[in-house]
Scaffold this motif. Structure first.
Motif, mmCIF file in Angstrom:
data_model
loop_
_atom_site.group_PDB
_atom_site.id
_atom_site.type_symbol
_atom_site.label_atom_id
_atom_site.label_comp_id
_atom_site.label_asym_id
_atom_site.label_seq_id
_atom_site.Cartn_x
_atom_site.Cartn_y
_atom_site.Cartn_z
ATOM 1 N N CYS A 1 0.817 -1.220 0.000
ATOM 2 C CA CYS A 1 0.000 0.000 0.000
ATOM 3 C C CYS A 1 0.847 1.265 0.000
ATOM 4 O O CYS A 1 0.584 2.214 0.741
ATOM 5 N N ARG B 1 -8.055 -1.638 8.100
ATOM 6 C CA ARG B 1 -7.418 -0.343 8.339
ATOM 7 C C ARG B 1 -8.268 0.830 7.871
ATOM 8 O O ARG B 1 -7.835 1.966 7.870
ATOM 9 N N TYR C 1 -10.112 -13.428 -3.758
ATOM 10 C CA TYR C 1 -10.308 -12.333 -4.709
ATOM 11 C C TYR C 1 -11.015 -12.872 -5.962
ATOM 12 O O TYR C 1 -11.439 -14.031 -5.988
ATOM 13 N N PHE D 1 -1.662 -18.442 4.559
ATOM 14 C CA PHE D 1 -0.790 -17.779 5.546
ATOM 15 C C PHE D 1 -0.058 -18.783 6.419
ATOM 16 O O PHE D 1 1.049 -18.526 6.865
HETATM 17 C C1 8K6 Z 1 1.692 4.664 6.232
HETATM 18 C C2 8K6 Z 1 0.921 3.503 6.769
HETATM 19 C C3 8K6 Z 1 0.955 2.382 5.798
HETATM 20 C C4 8K6 Z 1 0.187 1.232 6.310
HETATM 21 C C5 8K6 Z 1 0.511 0.064 5.496
HETATM 22 C C6 8K6 Z 1 -0.690 -0.752 5.348
HETATM 23 C C7 8K6 Z 1 -0.343 -2.077 4.786
HETATM 24 C C8 8K6 Z 1 -1.619 -2.781 4.646
HETATM 25 C C9 8K6 Z 1 -1.408 -4.141 4.174
HETATM 26 C C10 8K6 Z 1 -2.707 -4.598 3.675
HETATM 27 C C11 8K6 Z 1 -2.649 -6.042 3.663
HETATM 28 C C12 8K6 Z 1 -3.465 -6.541 2.579
HETATM 29 C C13 8K6 Z 1 -3.495 -7.976 2.780
HETATM 30 C C14 8K6 Z 1 -3.540 -8.673 1.498
HETATM 31 C C15 8K6 Z 1 -3.473 -10.107 1.818
HETATM 32 C C16 8K6 Z 1 -4.766 -10.741 1.526
HETATM 33 C C17 8K6 Z 1 -5.104 -11.848 2.419
HETATM 34 C C18 8K6 Z 1 -5.993 -11.410 3.534
#
Ligand code: 8K6
Ligand code: FNR
Length: 347
Positions: free
Chosen positions: A29, A132, A179, A265
């Motif tokens: 992200c 989040r 997905y 996972f």
């Molecule tokens: C500046 C703050 C940045 C925060 C980073 C957020 C990272 C978020 C990660 C999201 C994870 C997505 C998960 C994808 C895996 C799918 C299985 C559930």
């Protein structure tokens, strides 16, 4: 015993890996405006170029595939240029990198792309909220029409072409983790009664059409796929799903892909309807190159490869914690433990 990890591995005529350790796809992200990969991302991936193969973080094929903030895309000229910096940086250090092609289906949210609705095999909403971004409730998706499905197949192929233009060595079709593609493969999310639902053959149709279109665009040697035969996230379990994967795996074997990659996972989980671990189930139904993942370290991965459970290991969280993961394992040095706070920066 760990020596097996450092043997070169020939995927096919076109691609040989310098070792058997893959960097797992890891959503971070951190893309810039326009979902364009940044210089920081290029540096992050190049620090990990001693992996046998890097799989990029999941990368959306078109705007309505987006389900998380700042996930990179592969549908605009700017995104292709951004990825070019990443692939150049990885290649300059002797690495190889595949792009993971992603559409999140009903796990998308209109908040991100400003559309009217999300799309999925059937109009069945996911319960819950975007991680989040807890204020965003998942929406009821629009069930795709057949012509919309055909357009999606073309969009996957186009994204694969864009990946090659961006300098990637190949693509991994993200067919895992609940997905879009995985939504066709499970009864919880696929309630269709047309050619795309109701039987293992029909439920496998869209995943196989995408696979064939990507192969036609960039070649089987450069095409891998990630699959989650176990519904373990964002999906209700249904024992009938097993028959879908019993049908799909031999059909994929006929296509002689670069590899099949498990999506999970924690591979120590046992699933009654798969007869045990998801990786064991895949190996029983797929004899070509298989990538294991999920809670492994160098010792347990070497043991599993030596026992023939899979051929390559993907390492996820330890690679976030240790950019020099491969060197540490090679030298027998300790690795730093992963913690979720590490997601805040792109080291
Ligand atoms: C500046 C703050 C940045 C925060 C980073 C957020 C990272 C978020 C990660 C999201 C994870 C997505 C998960 C994808 C895996 C799918 C299985 C559930
Ligand atoms: C993931 N995972 C993941 N999987 C995938 O197919 N595409 C993705 O973009 C992501 N993104 C992602 C982000 C983060 C922060 C985590 C922790 C995980 C799953 C990942 O590839 C892997 O399967 C798991 O992390 C299990 O492997 P490890 O971490 O136990 O080695």
């Amino acid at each position: 015993m760990r020596d097996v990890l450092f043997e070169p591995y020939r995927l096919n005529d076109k691609i040989t890996l310098k070792n058997r350790i893959l960097m797992a796809p890891l959503t971070r992200c951190m893309a810039g405006p326009g979902l364009v990969p940044t210089d920081e991302m290029a540096a992050y991936y190049s620090r990990r170029a001693d992996a046998g193969l890097i799989i990029s973080e999941a990368t959306i094929i078109r705007p309505d595939g987006q389900g998380y903030p700042n996930t990179p895309g592969l549908f605009s000229a700017e995104q292709i240029l951004g990825w070019r910096k990443v692939t150049d940086a990885v290649h300059a250090k002797g690495g190889l990198i595949f792009a993971q092609l992603w559409h999140t289906g009903r796990v998308a949210h209109t908040f991100f792309f400003g559309g009217e609705h999300t799309v999925a095999p059937s109009a069945v909403a996911l319960n819950g909220t975007v991680p989040r971004m807890r204020e965003l409730q998942y929406e009821t998706p629009k069930a795709l029409t057949v012509s919309e499905i055909e357009q999606l197949v073309r969009d996957y192929a186009k994204a694969a072409e864009n990946a090659i233009e961006a300098g990637f060595d190949g693509v991994e079709i993200h067919g895992a983790n609940a997905y879009l593609i995985d939504e066709f493969l499970h009864h919880d999310s696929n309630r269709r009664d047309d050619d795309y639902g109701g039987s293992p053959e029909n439920m496998s149709r869209f995943p196989l059409q995408v696979t064939d279109a990507v192969i036609a665009a960039i070649g089987r040697e450069r095409t891998g796929i990630r699959l989650s035969p176990a519904a373990y996230v964002n999906m209700a379990t249904d024992a009938r799903d097993r028959q879908v994967f019993d049908y799909l795996l031999p059909a994929l074997e006929q296509r002689q892909l670069a590899y099949v990659h498990l999506g999970i996972f924690d591979d120590s989980m046992q699933f009654d309807y798969l007869g045990g671990q998801a990786s064991t189930y895949l190996r029983e139904h797929y004899q070509q190159t298989l990538v294991g993942v999920g809670g492994y370290d160098a010792d347990s991965a070497s043991a599993a490869i030596n026992a023939g459970k899979f051929d390559l290991i993907a390492i996820g969280r330890p690679f976030i914690a240790n950019p020099d993961y491969v060197a540490r394992v090679r030298q027998g040095d300790a690795t730093k433990a992963y913690s979720d706070e590490m997601l805040a920066t792109l080291y």
